[in-house]
Design an enzyme around this catalytic site. Structure first.
Site, short mmCIF file in Angstrom:
data_model
loop_
_atom_site.label_atom_id
_atom_site.label_comp_id
_atom_site.label_asym_id
_atom_site.label_seq_id
_atom_site.Cartn_x
_atom_site.Cartn_y
_atom_site.Cartn_z
N PRO A 1 0.86 -1.75 0.07
CA PRO A 1 0.04 -0.16 0.02
C PRO A 1 0.97 1.08 0.18
O PRO A 1 1.78 1.20 0.74
CB PRO A 1 -1.45 -0.12 1.05
N HIS A 2 0.38 2.44 -0.88
CA HIS A 2 1.57 2.99 -0.95
C HIS A 2 0.29 4.76 -1.50
O HIS A 2 -0.63 4.62 -1.80
CB HIS A 2 2.41 2.67 -1.49
N ALA A 3 0.76 6.23 -1.23
CA ALA A 3 0.28 7.29 -1.41
C ALA A 3 1.11 8.44 -1.41
O ALA A 3 2.21 8.14 -0.19
CB ALA A 3 -1.18 7.01 -0.70
#
Length: 152
Positions: A66-68
Site C-alpha cells: 500500500p502506498h500513496a
C-alpha cells in the site's frame, strides 16, 4: 534512496492482529502518523484508501505494498507489518496477505517514487527474503533483511 532511509525499527510491527484490508489501512495510518508533526492519521488513511480504489496494491505471494502521496509530508515514511494471520487483500493472485510494506510519499519530492516502490517489491518478492521475513524474531532482523545489510 535506500529502504533504510525511510524505515526505522520502530516502524516494523511483527505478528500484528488485523481483521481485514480496511483495518490494515487504518492501523497503518495510525502507526505512520508522527504526533505534533505532519498530516493527521485521517489524511493518511484517506490517501491510502484513495490509492486502493484505483486498484489493489496486493502484489501476490502474500505481499501487499500500500502506498500513496500524502499532502503535508516532508519525507518518505515506511512501515512494515507482518500479520499474525493472513487477510484477504484483493491481491493479484487472489491469495491472502501476511506481509505488508506501507510507503507514504511526499507530494514534493525529487526522488522518483516508482524506483522506491520497485526496490521494495524486488526485495520482498525474493522468495528467500520473504521466508526469512516470515521467520524473523525482531524488528532489527527484519530491517536488516529489507535493507540488505544482513541476510540472517
Amino acid at each position: 534512496m535506500e529502504i533504510g532511509d525511510f524505515l526505522t525499527p520502530e516502524r516494523i510491527v511483527l505478528d500484528t492482529k488485523l481483521r481485514d484490508k480496511a483495518h490494515l489501512i487504518s492501523e497503518a495510518a495510525r502507526l505512520c502518523h508522527v504526533p505534533h508533526a505532519g498530516p493527521p492519521p485521517a489524511a493518511i488513511e484517506d490517501a491510502l484508501l484513495a490509492r486502493e480504489r484505483l486498484g489493489s496494491t496486493g502484489l501476490g505471494a502474500g505481499f501487499a505494498l500500500p502506498h500513496a502521496r500524502v499532502e503535508g509530508l516532508d519525507d518518505y515514511v515506511g512501515l512494515f507489518l507482518r500479520l499474525a494471520k493472513p487477510i484477504a487483500f484483493e491481491a493479484i493472485d487472489g491469495q491472502p496477505v501476511d506481509l505488508a510494506f506501507v510507503l507514504l510519499i511526499p507530494f514534493e519530492t525529487k526522488t522518483p517514487h516508482v524506483a522506491v516502490l520497485a526496490a521494495i517489491a524486488r526485495r520482498i518478492r525474493d522468495a528467500a527474503v520473504a521466508a526469512r521475513l516470515r521467520a524473523a524474531k525482531t524488528p532489527d532482523a527484519v530491517r536488516d533483511l529489507l535493507t540488505g545489510t544482513k541476510t540472517s
